[in-house]
Design a protein around this motif. Structure first.
Motif, short mmCIF file in Angstrom:
data_model
loop_
_atom_site.label_atom_id
_atom_site.label_comp_id
_atom_site.label_asym_id
_atom_site.label_seq_id
_atom_site.Cartn_x
_atom_site.Cartn_y
_atom_site.Cartn_z
N HIS A 125 11.47 -21.22 62.77
CA HIS A 125 12.07 -21.05 64.09
C HIS A 125 13.57 -20.91 63.90
CE1 HIS A 125 13.84 -22.58 67.97
NE2 HIS A 125 13.13 -21.53 68.33
N PRO A 169 11.87 -24.58 70.60
CA PRO A 169 11.30 -23.52 71.41
C PRO A 169 10.83 -24.04 72.77
CG PRO A 169 10.37 -23.50 69.19
CD PRO A 169 11.16 -24.76 69.32
N GLU A 170 11.15 -23.31 73.83
CA GLU A 170 10.69 -23.68 75.17
C GLU A 170 9.33 -23.01 75.40
OE1 GLU A 170 9.51 -25.11 77.81
OE2 GLU A 170 11.57 -25.84 78.04
N THR A 171 8.29 -23.73 75.04
CA THR A 171 6.95 -23.15 75.09
C THR A 171 5.99 -24.03 75.90
OG1 THR A 171 6.56 -24.16 72.91
CG2 THR A 171 7.08 -21.81 72.96
N ALA A 227 14.83 -21.23 74.28
CA ALA A 227 14.76 -22.56 73.66
C ALA A 227 15.44 -23.57 74.57
CB ALA A 227 15.44 -22.55 72.30
N ARG A 228 15.08 -24.83 74.40
CA ARG A 228 15.69 -25.89 75.20
C ARG A 228 16.56 -26.76 74.28
NH1 ARG A 228 10.53 -27.42 74.08
NH2 ARG A 228 10.26 -29.48 73.13
N ASP A 260 13.97 -16.88 71.32
CA ASP A 260 14.02 -18.23 70.77
C ASP A 260 12.73 -19.02 70.97
OD1 ASP A 260 16.59 -17.54 70.21
OD2 ASP A 260 17.54 -18.92 71.62
N CYS A 261 11.76 -18.46 71.72
CA CYS A 261 10.50 -19.19 71.94
C CYS A 261 9.45 -18.87 70.88
CB CYS A 261 9.95 -18.91 73.33
SG CYS A 261 9.43 -17.21 73.61
N GLY A 283 6.87 -23.04 68.17
CA GLY A 283 7.12 -21.70 68.67
C GLY A 283 5.85 -20.87 68.74
N THR A 292 10.99 -17.14 77.11
CA THR A 292 11.44 -18.39 77.72
C THR A 292 12.53 -19.11 76.92
OG1 THR A 292 9.46 -19.38 76.72
CG2 THR A 292 9.35 -18.84 79.04
#
Length: 444
Positions: free
Chosen positions: A288, A237-239, A103-104, A274-275, A254, A101
């Motif tokens: 991260h 991280p987009e988690t 990263a944001r 990147d997550c 992450g 997913t």
């Protein structure tokens, strides 16, 4: 998609069904290339795409574009997804699940942050929107918020587009991935290029005009006029899906995995890119680090493992390179504050050198800084700021860090030499030699 492609290479469509969900318009593209597209160095977006959705489908991957996964049901081994065009939702079952997913971008909740004229640069759609905005803007003033990799690269891109560029950053020096003394060299070079760099600047709001569009960026001290604002504040991280599902997350938010990139505590879930958080081989801690090099390696490892093969990802040393116009910037391993946080006692050594023999045409200056453990002399990190031929020299230190070498062993490396490529002593070895003296003087 590296995981999907890697798995497909090992198992055909009759042996392994692969379904992939992507909420955007593009697949397998280089986000790292977006600043160079904006700056006019490369064409885009097609030039930045390694493999299209059609090419993935031709290889037997059921790729569902513009489809966002909204929920993970780990107990029943299924995911809920929504078609962003039709709004239709459905569940898809799985035997093995891969989370990639990404990263944001960090986007602080400041007044005016969502005003027209404020842009992020994470996706190809972002790059296209920014280019359209630059073409339509009546003025030529740009403010970049943040002076990390994306910030300095976008400052260069906007400068090439003929904009008057101001970079605002909370740190006193740009490039917080460097020690402040090396970051100062970056700032001096940016100032020399005509980029206004303001350190210690805490952005408080984005100011808009009567038309609702951005007109300035305000800090606690001053207002900076802007026709375009670019955010370069880093990523996280987009988690959110993983967190909602109860999967294990680390200090930086992450996902935590084992060496096979399998999520800890789950036999049927893998994660990469990147997550996730990765092991820092120098400090021994989880970090991260959002880089495409790591993401591609993770994908290869995951693809092999989900297809019944075997692969591991041992960790990283934190190597990264960048540039702003002709200035090259590189780092690997630990900064001074990283070493202190890890409880390490260390010495530093900084030297000025040239990329080639001093008498050979085109020899360019560079500054190299090395950190070494005080008692053992183990190399802990290296940073390089200089002109052409500087940045990729950090790979010497990256290999030495991965091998756990001391600065004395680094000095003894048999590196290539000829006047067009290097002085007799490579600059990295000159810095290492000075670090050896510092270790000996420190006396353990």
């Amino acid at each position: 998609m590296a995981a999907a492609s890697g798995a497909r290479r090992l198992r055909g469509p009759d042996e392994l069904e692969i379904v992939a969900f992507e909420r955007g318009h593009f697949t397998s593209y280089s986000a790292c290339g977006i600043p160079y597209w904006v700056g006019g160095d490369v064409d885009g977006p097609d030039e930045l795409v390694a493999r299209t959705p059609e090419q993935h489908r031709e290889r037997g991957i059921a790729l569902r574009m513009r489809t966002e996964v909204t929920e993970l049901d780990l107990e029943r081994q299924r995911v809920r997804a929504r078609d962003l065009e039709s709004g239709e939702e459905s569940w898809t079952g799985y035997d093995k699940l891969v989370l990639a997913t990404g990263a944001r971008p960090l986007r602080p909740a400041l007044p005016g942050i969502d005003a027209p004229g404020v842009h992020g640069v994470q996706t190809l759609d972002d790059g296209r929107e920014l280019l359209d905005a630059l073409a339509a803007a009546e003025g030529r003033r740009a403010v970049v918020v943040g002076a990390g990799y994306i910030g300095v690269e976008m400052a260069e891109a906007l400068l090439k587009r003929g904009y008057e560029v101001t970079v605002l950053d909370r740190g006193e020096q740009p490039m917080s991935t460097l020690d402040p003394d090396m970051g100062r060299l970056v700032r001096e070079a940016m100032d020399g290029l005509g980029i206004t760099t303001v350190g210690g600047a805490e952005v408080t709001r984005i100011l808009t005009g009567d038309d609702g569009r951005v007109r300035a960026v305000a800090t606690t001290e001053e207002e900076y006029p802007a026709d375009v604002v670019v955010l370069g504040l880093g990523v996280a991280p987009e988690t959110s899906l993983a967190r909602a599902a109860g999967l294990p997350l680390g200090e930086y938010g992450g996902l935590l995995t084992d060496l096979s990139m399998r999520v800890r505590g789950r036999e049927d879930v893998w994660a990469g890119g990147d997550c996730v958080e990765v092991l820092d081989l120098v400090s021994g801690r989880e970090r991260h680090i959002a880089l495409g090099t790591h993401a591609n390696k993770h994908g290869q490892v995951i693809g092999a493992n989900v297809a019944g093969g075997y692969g591991t990802f041992p960790g990283v040393v934190g190597t990264a390179v960048s540039k702003v116009c002709s200035l090259e910037i590189a780092r690997t391993g630990l900064r001074e504050k990283d070493a202190r946080a890890a409880g390490l006692r260390f010495v530093t050594a900084t030297v000025e050198a040239t990329s080639r023999a001093g008498y050979y045409p085109g020899a360019a200056p560079m500054t190299v800084k090395v950190l070494a453990e005080r008692r053992t002399g183990r190399l802990l990190g290296a940073q390089i700021v200089g002109r052409e031929g500087a940045a990729k020299r950090v790979d010497i230190a990256a290999v030495a860090l991965t091998a756990g070498m001391t600065v004395e062993q680094l000095v003894a490396l048999d590196l290539g030499y000829a006047p067009p490529f290097s002085p007799v002593w490579d600059p990295v070895q000159v810095a290492a030699r000075k670090a050896v003296s510092a270790v000996r003087a420190a006396g353990g």
